[in-house]
Write an enzyme that holds these catalytic residues in place. Sequence first.
Site, PDB file in Angstrom:
ATOM      1  N   ASP A   1      71.863  50.746  66.652  1.00  0.00           N
ATOM      2  CA  ASP A   1      72.655  49.535  66.834  1.00  0.00           C
ATOM      3  C   ASP A   1      73.931  49.831  67.630  1.00  0.00           C
ATOM      4  O   ASP A   1      74.524  50.909  67.502  1.00  0.00           O
ATOM      5  CB  ASP A   1      73.032  48.989  65.448  1.00  0.00           C
TER       6      ASP A   1
ATOM      7  N   HIS B   1      71.965  41.658  63.705  1.00  0.00           N
ATOM      8  CA  HIS B   1      71.784  43.032  64.188  1.00  0.00           C
ATOM      9  C   HIS B   1      70.396  43.561  63.831  1.00  0.00           C
ATOM     10  O   HIS B   1      69.797  44.311  64.590  1.00  0.00           O
ATOM     11  CB  HIS B   1      72.862  43.954  63.588  1.00  0.00           C
TER      12      HIS B   1
END
Length: 478
Positions: free
Chosen positions: A119, A20
């Site tokens: 994210d 991520h």
Amino acid sequence: MSSGSDVVHVAFVPSAGLGHLSPCLRVAALFLRHQNCHVTLITPKPTVSLAESHLISRFCSSFPGQVTQTDLHLLPFDPSTENSSDPFWLHFERIRRSVHLLIPILSSLSPPLNALIYDVSLISPMIPVSESLAVPSYIYFIAAARMFSFFSHLSVLDAANKQAQGHPASFIGDAVEIPGIRLPITRSSIPPLLLQPGSLFEKIFMEDSPKLTKLDGIFINTFDEVEAEAMAALNSGKVVPGLPPTHALGPLMPCEFEKEQKEEKSASSPLKWLDGQPEGSVVYICFGNRTATTREQVKEMAEGLLQSGYRFLWVVKLKMVDKEDDEDLEQVLEPEVVKKIKEKGLVVKTWVNQGEILGHSSVGGFLSHGGWNSTMESIWHGVPLLTWGQNGDQKITSEVVAECGVGVRPDWGWGGEVVVKAEEIAKAVKEMMNNIEPLKLKALQLKEAARKATAVGGSCDIKIKTIIEGWKKKRDVH
Ligand code: UDP
């Protein structure tokens, strides 16, 4: 920071794990190519892995004056309140429960923010943050456009199946047909945790999927030569009516700041070892930053690699979190196997710079877990793949790999659930390495297309410029 109305100020909020964090920093690096762009990087503290904290420091020191790092001190969190044992998913939840703390931090930034980019795992709690700041809200998606189509279409399926009470295990049949996408996604390719009612994974997916229409845009690490169909379907409104623009920014390139100084070809480094191997002769094996391989599977893998007859560079992870991975391979494998391995390959138990390995001319194929970042890095370097999905979106990635002709996808079960025998592994490795003509040709074509898309003045650069200009105009209007 340079001042004046020309400066565009963007805050990035990453989540846990390298899979991520890397795409977040790579997207930020694309914006930083534009001189008047300033980035505030929010860093949730603590991080789960050492690799994350190292990468954050290298990123911040690589853009002096253009990047400001601001810590987000996470609220205390009791993991037993959530149905998950995965340290990364638990950390997602901890970050989700803390991001409201960003409102006073972000509202006091100067110059004021033009946009927030965060994210994919933070959608529901970040939307109120961006609404309260009145700034456009974007996510970066860390998997394939095919996976994003599935994720976004879930809300449509859910709405049409109210009796299933929000549980995909009940409303997903043998396969999911997504409008505009030819190949359905079979139930066996769907992330197993999504089919586990009450799991944290299911909870986050189902809460966030219907909120996607509230965003201003979505960035995906893909490009047309790999996923034209899915990108077209998403942007035509067929997958979800009212979905905001989905921008293909891929492949996100491995950046200079990712290189570790100490890796500079010490005698024992993988790069040094690769230097001594013939061109295209080595199979590289790595299952990403958070997939542990069972001891039983490690044994079969070792035998399988030896049986394949190819040289190999193998990154082994026995524990999910790097800080806890302190066991030597000698404790898992018989001494004679370790001896044979040393004759044919190199086994590494530490973090490697995958970008540099994939870019080495000795590497001829990549046995991967189907992590999307790894897949795009392999394509970036023109290396054919053998993908064995271990979890999450990785079988859907494997479908994309096989579909675009850059790799092979054996019909094995999820890693961790089955033990794949040495013979099977040897056969699949040989298939990838012997099949080199069509696979390599495709990989090289994609490598060329990837470089065109990401070059200064290429499609990705033009997209970023247009987005920046849009933000400036919006600010001028206000
Ligand atoms: N990676 C690396 N060295 C390692 C292990 C992983 O550089 O020893 C990087 C890899 O290049 C990729 C990321 O970590 O950028 C892993 O992301 P991916 O989506 O492939 O898989 P995940 O780890 O999220 O399952």
